[in-house]
Enzyme design. Structure first.
Site, short mmCIF file in Angstrom:
data_model
loop_
_atom_site.label_atom_id
_atom_site.label_comp_id
_atom_site.label_asym_id
_atom_site.label_seq_id
_atom_site.Cartn_x
_atom_site.Cartn_y
_atom_site.Cartn_z
N LYS A 1 -12.60 -4.69 2.68
CA LYS A 1 -13.64 -5.18 3.60
C LYS A 1 -14.95 -5.62 2.94
O LYS A 1 -15.74 -6.35 3.56
CB LYS A 1 -13.98 -4.07 4.63
CG LYS A 1 -12.88 -3.80 5.60
CD LYS A 1 -12.67 -4.97 6.54
CE LYS A 1 -11.33 -4.94 7.21
NZ LYS A 1 -10.71 -6.23 7.41
N PRO B 1 -12.42 0.34 -1.37
CA PRO B 1 -11.71 -0.93 -1.31
C PRO B 1 -10.38 -0.90 -0.56
O PRO B 1 -9.77 -1.96 -0.37
CB PRO B 1 -11.49 -1.29 -2.78
CG PRO B 1 -11.61 -0.02 -3.54
CD PRO B 1 -12.51 0.87 -2.75
N TYR C 1 0.89 -1.18 0.00
CA TYR C 1 0.00 0.00 0.00
C TYR C 1 0.92 1.22 0.00
O TYR C 1 1.70 1.40 0.93
CB TYR C 1 -0.87 0.04 1.26
CG TYR C 1 -1.99 -0.98 1.26
CD1 TYR C 1 -1.77 -2.31 1.60
CD2 TYR C 1 -3.29 -0.61 0.94
CE1 TYR C 1 -2.80 -3.24 1.60
CE2 TYR C 1 -4.34 -1.52 0.93
CZ TYR C 1 -4.08 -2.83 1.27
OH TYR C 1 -5.10 -3.75 1.27
P1 RFL Z 1 -22.44 -8.18 -5.62
O1 RFL Z 1 -21.19 -8.94 -5.80
O2 RFL Z 1 -22.58 -6.86 -6.27
O3 RFL Z 1 -23.62 -9.14 -6.15
C1 RFL Z 1 -24.94 -8.66 -6.36
C2 RFL Z 1 -25.57 -9.49 -7.45
O4 RFL Z 1 -26.93 -9.09 -7.63
C3 RFL Z 1 -27.21 -9.03 -9.02
N1 RFL Z 1 -28.38 -8.16 -9.22
C4 RFL Z 1 -29.62 -8.62 -9.52
N2 RFL Z 1 -30.09 -9.86 -9.70
C5 RFL Z 1 -31.41 -9.98 -10.01
N3 RFL Z 1 -32.26 -8.93 -10.14
C6 RFL Z 1 -31.83 -7.67 -9.95
N4 RFL Z 1 -32.65 -6.63 -10.07
C7 RFL Z 1 -30.44 -7.47 -9.63
N5 RFL Z 1 -29.68 -6.38 -9.39
C8 RFL Z 1 -28.43 -6.81 -9.14
C9 RFL Z 1 -25.91 -8.51 -9.62
O5 RFL Z 1 -25.79 -8.79 -11.00
C10 RFL Z 1 -24.87 -9.26 -8.79
O6 RFL Z 1 -24.53 -10.51 -9.37
O7 RFL Z 1 -22.80 -7.99 -4.09
P2 RFL Z 1 -22.47 -8.90 -2.78
O8 RFL Z 1 -22.85 -10.33 -3.04
O9 RFL Z 1 -23.05 -8.16 -1.64
O10 RFL Z 1 -20.87 -8.91 -2.69
C11 RFL Z 1 -20.17 -7.72 -2.38
C12 RFL Z 1 -18.78 -7.75 -3.02
O11 RFL Z 1 -18.92 -8.04 -4.39
C13 RFL Z 1 -18.03 -6.42 -2.83
O12 RFL Z 1 -18.27 -5.89 -1.56
C14 RFL Z 1 -16.49 -6.57 -2.99
O13 RFL Z 1 -16.15 -6.94 -4.30
C15 RFL Z 1 -15.75 -5.27 -2.62
N6 RFL Z 1 -14.29 -5.32 -2.85
C16 RFL Z 1 -13.45 -5.97 -1.97
N7 RFL Z 1 -13.94 -6.59 -0.88
C17 RFL Z 1 -13.12 -7.32 -0.06
O14 RFL Z 1 -13.61 -7.85 0.95
N8 RFL Z 1 -11.77 -7.47 -0.31
C18 RFL Z 1 -11.19 -6.87 -1.40
O15 RFL Z 1 -10.00 -7.10 -1.64
C19 RFL Z 1 -12.03 -6.06 -2.26
N9 RFL Z 1 -11.51 -5.46 -3.34
C20 RFL Z 1 -13.74 -4.69 -3.97
C21 RFL Z 1 -12.33 -4.77 -4.18
C22 RFL Z 1 -14.56 -4.00 -4.88
C23 RFL Z 1 -13.98 -3.38 -5.97
N10 RFL Z 1 -14.85 -2.72 -6.87
C24 RFL Z 1 -14.89 -2.99 -8.25
C25 RFL Z 1 -15.94 -1.94 -6.34
C26 RFL Z 1 -11.76 -4.15 -5.26
C27 RFL Z 1 -12.56 -3.42 -6.14
C28 RFL Z 1 -11.87 -2.71 -7.28
C1 PHB Z 2 -7.35 -7.01 -4.33
O1 PHB Z 2 -6.58 -8.01 -4.26
O2 PHB Z 2 -8.05 -6.78 -5.33
C2 PHB Z 2 -7.36 -6.04 -3.22
C3 PHB Z 2 -6.59 -6.29 -2.10
C4 PHB Z 2 -6.57 -5.38 -1.07
C5 PHB Z 2 -7.32 -4.23 -1.17
C6 PHB Z 2 -8.11 -3.99 -2.28
C7 PHB Z 2 -8.12 -4.90 -3.32
O3 PHB Z 2 -7.27 -3.33 -0.16
#
Ligand code: RFL
Ligand code: PHB
Length: 449
Positions: A301, A297, A206
């Site tokens: 979390k 992110p 980081y």
């Molecule tokens: P999701 O994954 O958004 O899934 C929701 C699903 O609902 C569908 N949907 C519908 N389906 C039917 N009818 C409708 N009307 C609908 N509307 C939506 C969608 O298509 C989708 O499939 O939510 P969920 O399950 O709550 O999961 C949350 C996680 O995906 C999210 O919090 C994480 O990806 C965040 N995040 C990270 N979290 C971590 O714990 N560790 C990480 O390292 C981390 N890195 C990140 C991240 C998120 C990122 N972005 C892109 C925001 C890195 C990035 C860059």
């Molecule tokens: C990831 O691996 O995509 C990642 C890891 C740590 C973070 C955010 C994203 O804080």
């Protein structure tokens, strides 16, 4: 023509939250349907999170989802914090009494979950449209959708879980005026890349740089993931592959270390936002994961919170639907929001400490550096980062009882005075979390040395 059917729990969204909930309910003999508006291939390829807290790893193992994660996941015992051109290591195992994190991509968790659910004969309807939830004032809420072939369905449920992410429909289906939103937008975004090149580091870096934040993370021993802070409204077209590598090298540079370049297979820009909707429940409609809360992110979390929510929710729904006890369902929102606000603070803190705020002045920059110097020089400050990063409160899964539990404190009795069970200092939210635990014995994590 509308086809009417019946299930116990209607789940909107086949992201990590919806899929894990359906799996946890099935382990307790509860039927569910999952409806998802994207294709299976899209859900399995959507690049997002990569980092799992120790408690999340333990949970996935205990519920039979650990095989590939254990074979392919990369266990990390710390991170590097870089600023003023120097890289410093934080040793989480030493700081927290043995806790760690695991790199295992969200895409892989989603693949594992979809494979497991379909092998068990579960119903997951992909590529649905016009999803609606109704009859929310009754004990038989209804989930409506049109399937991929164009047939309209009406599923009468005992409860509905809105696991449909930030842009889903469930949150807005709550009665007007019920939901209170607390949010913060950040004046920058993340440009993320996936690159076919072995990571140039053994643990995540980081980096606060005066030209903006950078993060070096990874997916496998052959695939790197890297992020760059860019302006909030940045156009991805402005970033050629050459420009991305040059900027990453510039920000991550330290003497004697080199960033390896490779083919960029994906690049995308994501906005940064904190968002908490409360309550997370209206009668028999429950929100979980990104449908209820978003964190930037930087603290990794979001996925961990989503999986923690449904772990608590599965237990609450089981108690409600199998035993007719509403206590855990009533406690669900407050119990989850306690954890959510802790992670919201940590993610905001990490984000604010590491990014360059275009509206800030020298005063703000000096405060960031003072905080970073404190974190790498004070054991107390480093421990604060480490115990939040590895998961606070640690989520544990009591194998004997086959129940998931949220542990409301990271320290054993005596470690944090005034916070024992029944102490007058215990807040309302913690009391609700305690209620969610019921009378069961709580597994305590290692005390911080
Ligand atoms: P999701 O994954 O958004 O899934 C929701 C699903 O609902 C569908 N949907 C519908 N389906 C039917 N009818 C409708 N009307 C609908 N509307 C939506 C969608 O298509 C989708 O499939 O939510 P969920 O399950 O709550 O999961 C949350 C996680 O995906 C999210 O919090 C994480 O990806 C965040 N995040 C990270 N979290 C971590 O714990 N560790 C990480 O390292 C981390 N890195 C990140 C991240 C998120 C990122 N972005 C892109 C925001 C890195 C990035 C860059
Ligand atoms: C990831 O691996 O995509 C990642 C890891 C740590 C973070 C955010 C994203 O804080």
């Amino acid at each position: 023509m509308t086809v009417t059917s019946r299930t116990q729990v209607g789940i909107v969204g086949a992201g990590p939250a919806g899929l894990l909930l359906s799996h946890l309910l099935a382990l307790r003999g509860i039927d569910s349907i999952v409806v998802e508006n994207r294709s299976r291939a899209y859900c399995e390829a959507r690049q997002r999170a990569g980092l799992l807290e120790a408690g999340t790893v333990e949970l996935l193992r205990t519920v039979g989802l650990g095989d590939r994660m254990d074979a392919e996941g990369l266990e990390h015992g710390g991170i590097y914090l870089q600023f003023e051109g120097e890289r410093h290591h934080l040793d989480f195992r030493d700081l927290t009494g043995g806790r760690w994190v695991t790199i295992y991509a969200q895409t892989e968790i989603v693949k594992d979950l979809i494979g497991t659910r379909l092998a068990a004969g579960a119903t997951i309807e992909f590529e649905v449209s016009d999803t609606e939830v109704g009859e929310l004032d009754t004990e038989r809420p209804v989930l409506r959708f049109t399937d991929a072939e164009g047939t309209r369905h009406e599923v009468v449920c005992d409860a509905i879980a809105g696991c449909d992410g930030f842009h889903g429909i469930c949150r807005d289906s709550m009665p007007p005026g019920l939901i209170h939103v607390a949010e913060r937008e950040y004046p920058y975004s993340w440009l993320g890349i996936l690159a076919s090149v072995p990571p140039s580091t053994d643990e995540l870096i980081y980096c606060r740089h005066e030209d903006g934040f950078a993060l070096h993370t990874m997916r496998t021993p052959q695939v790197s993931r890297l992020y760059l802070q860019v302006p909030a409204d940045e156009d991805i077209e402005a970033w050629s592959d050459d420009r991305i590598w040059a900027e990453l090298k510039h920000r991550l540079e330290v003497p004697g270390w080199e960033l390896k370049e490779g083919h960029i297979s994906e690049k995308a820009i994501s906005p940064m936002r904190s968002f908490v909707a409360s309550p997370m429940r209206y009668r028999r409609l429950f929100l979980a994961g990104d449908a209820a809360h978003i964190v930037p992110p930087t603290g990794a979390k979001g996925l961990n919170l989503a999986l923690a929510d449904v772990t608590v929710l599965a237990k609450a729904l089981s108690s409600l639907l199998k035993d007719g006890h509403a206590g855990l369902a009533d406690a669900y929102s407050d119990a989850s929001l306690t954890r959510v606000w802790r992670a919201t603070h940590f993610s905001w803190w990490m984000t604010s400490m590491l990014h360059v705020d275009p509206q800030s002045d020298q005063f703000g920059a000096e405060l960031q550096l003072a905080q970073l110097r404190y974190v790498i020089s004070s054991r107390a400050a480093a421990t604060m980062l480490a115990e939040n990063y590895t998961g606070y409160f640690p989520l544990t899964w009591n194998t004997e009882l086959s129940e998931a539990q949220v542990v409301p404190r990271a320290q054993g009795p005596g470690q944090q005075r005034g916070q024992r069970r029944g102490d007058p200092g215990l807040g309302q939210r913690e009391r609700c979390a305690e209620a969610a635990l019921g009378a069961e014995q709580v597994q305590r994590p290692q005390p911080v040395p």
